[in-house]
Design a protein around this motif. Sequence first.
Motif, PDB file in Angstrom:
ATOM      1  N   ASP A  30      40.629  31.767  48.925  1.00 51.42           N
ATOM      2  CA  ASP A  30      40.425  30.672  47.978  1.00 51.42           C
ATOM      3  C   ASP A  30      39.064  30.017  48.160  1.00 51.42           C
ATOM      4  OD1 ASP A  30      42.856  31.010  46.717  1.00 51.42           O
ATOM      5  OD2 ASP A  30      43.908  29.572  47.992  1.00 51.42           O
ATOM      6  N   LEU A  31      38.652  29.824  49.408  1.00 54.15           N
ATOM      7  CA  LEU A  31      37.351  29.203  49.662  1.00 54.15           C
ATOM      8  C   LEU A  31      36.204  30.134  49.261  1.00 54.15           C
ATOM      9  CD1 LEU A  31      38.023  27.484  53.115  1.00 54.15           C
ATOM     10  CD2 LEU A  31      37.930  26.415  50.855  1.00 54.15           C
ATOM     11  N   ALA A  32      36.377  31.428  49.485  1.00 56.35           N
ATOM     12  CA  ALA A  32      35.332  32.395  49.147  1.00 56.35           C
ATOM     13  C   ALA A  32      35.038  32.420  47.654  1.00 56.35           C
ATOM     14  CB  ALA A  32      35.735  33.788  49.622  1.00 56.35           C
ATOM     15  N   ARG A  33      36.031  32.113  46.847  1.00 57.00           N
ATOM     16  CA  ARG A  33      35.819  32.180  45.401  1.00 57.00           C
ATOM     17  C   ARG A  33      35.617  30.824  44.743  1.00 57.00           C
ATOM     18  NH1 ARG A  33      40.772  31.955  42.241  1.00 57.00           N
ATOM     19  NH2 ARG A  33      42.537  31.350  43.549  1.00 57.00           N
ATOM     20  N   LEU A  59      39.494  41.763  50.561  1.00 57.67           N
ATOM     21  CA  LEU A  59      39.409  42.636  49.387  1.00 57.67           C
ATOM     22  C   LEU A  59      40.788  42.943  48.823  1.00 57.67           C
ATOM     23  CD1 LEU A  59      36.635  45.121  50.589  1.00 57.67           C
ATOM     24  CD2 LEU A  59      36.416  43.331  48.850  1.00 57.67           C
ATOM     25  N   ASN A  60      41.814  42.932  49.676  1.00 65.14           N
ATOM     26  CA  ASN A  60      43.182  43.132  49.193  1.00 65.14           C
ATOM     27  C   ASN A  60      43.585  42.026  48.222  1.00 65.14           C
ATOM     28  OD1 ASN A  60      43.508  45.430  50.829  1.00 65.14           O
ATOM     29  ND2 ASN A  60      44.135  44.182  52.571  1.00 65.14           N
ATOM     30  N   PHE A  61      43.157  40.796  48.520  1.00 65.26           N
ATOM     31  CA  PHE A  61      43.443  39.694  47.610  1.00 65.26           C
ATOM     32  C   PHE A  61      42.662  39.855  46.314  1.00 65.26           C
ATOM     33  CE2 PHE A  61      44.669  38.034  51.693  1.00 65.26           C
ATOM     34  CZ  PHE A  61      45.729  37.180  51.427  1.00 65.26           C
ATOM     35  N   ALA A  72      35.168  37.809  41.126  1.00 62.56           N
ATOM     36  CA  ALA A  72      34.069  38.755  40.901  1.00 62.56           C
ATOM     37  C   ALA A  72      32.976  38.636  41.963  1.00 62.56           C
ATOM     38  CB  ALA A  72      33.473  38.541  39.511  1.00 62.56           C
ATOM     39  N   ARG A  73      32.830  37.471  42.567  1.00 62.68           N
ATOM     40  CA  ARG A  73      31.770  37.312  43.575  1.00 62.68           C
ATOM     41  C   ARG A  73      32.285  37.481  44.993  1.00 62.68           C
ATOM     42  NH1 ARG A  73      30.444  31.504  45.399  1.00 62.68           N
ATOM     43  NH2 ARG A  73      32.412  30.403  45.171  1.00 62.68           N
ATOM     44  N   LEU A  74      33.541  37.841  45.148  1.00 55.99           N
ATOM     45  CA  LEU A  74      34.130  37.987  46.478  1.00 55.99           C
ATOM     46  C   LEU A  74      33.392  39.028  47.310  1.00 55.99           C
ATOM     47  CD1 LEU A  74      36.417  37.236  48.450  1.00 55.99           C
ATOM     48  CD2 LEU A  74      37.792  39.036  47.376  1.00 55.99           C
ATOM     49  N   ALA A  75      33.069  40.171  46.718  1.00 52.61           N
ATOM     50  CA  ALA A  75      32.405  41.242  47.463  1.00 52.61           C
ATOM     51  C   ALA A  75      31.060  40.791  48.001  1.00 52.61           C
ATOM     52  CB  ALA A  75      32.243  42.478  46.575  1.00 52.61           C
TER      53      ALA A  75
END
Length: 205
Positions: A30-33, A59-61, A72-75
């Motif tokens: 949640d914080l990453a996105r 990445l599973n999430f 979309a910006r998680l990676a």
Amino acid sequence: MLVRRGLLHPGEITCVGDVRVTTPLRTAFDLARSLDPDEAVVAVDRLANRHRFPPDLLLNFGARYRGRRGVARLAEVLARAERFAGSPMATRMRLLVVAAGLPRPHVQWVVQDLAARTAFWLDLAWPCAGRAVEVNVSGVVRPGDPAGVPLGAPGPGRWWRWRTARTRGSMCSIQPDDVKERRCRLAPPVRNGPGACKTAPVRSN
């Protein structure tokens, strides 16, 4: 307090005492996105270090919640994350030196003195060049601590091969341009011949 609503998988919920909360992995996701890019990396680094999980598990999430806001910006966030980062300030400094054009450093690089049976963990290090940055927020320097060696000065004993830059106090005002001013003193030297460092270190794991 910022309140968000969303559906949670049963495996994404845990309890702290009598309070139901999201698991560390779900919290990191949640914080990453939702945070700005740099602070998202700081949050993922800290949670991954504290709870001992590889950031790539997020990445599973991303696959489970494909299409959700920020996924979309998680990676990109995960590509910049380091599970062994020693502190949030060390993460911020790492992002600053990379933004200033330096190669991506190793984090928590171990330097040992076998004779004295001691070791220190350098926050950011370029081992091929013998350069390091120590993030010292408290300003307290222990005897023999690499953070006590001024940039460019030969250190005592085991530090003679390293040039160590130290930071003290608040880092809130430090910008990439400030790092660029000192880049020529930290940048790895050009080496030729056998044993030359041809590639910059990327990861420590």
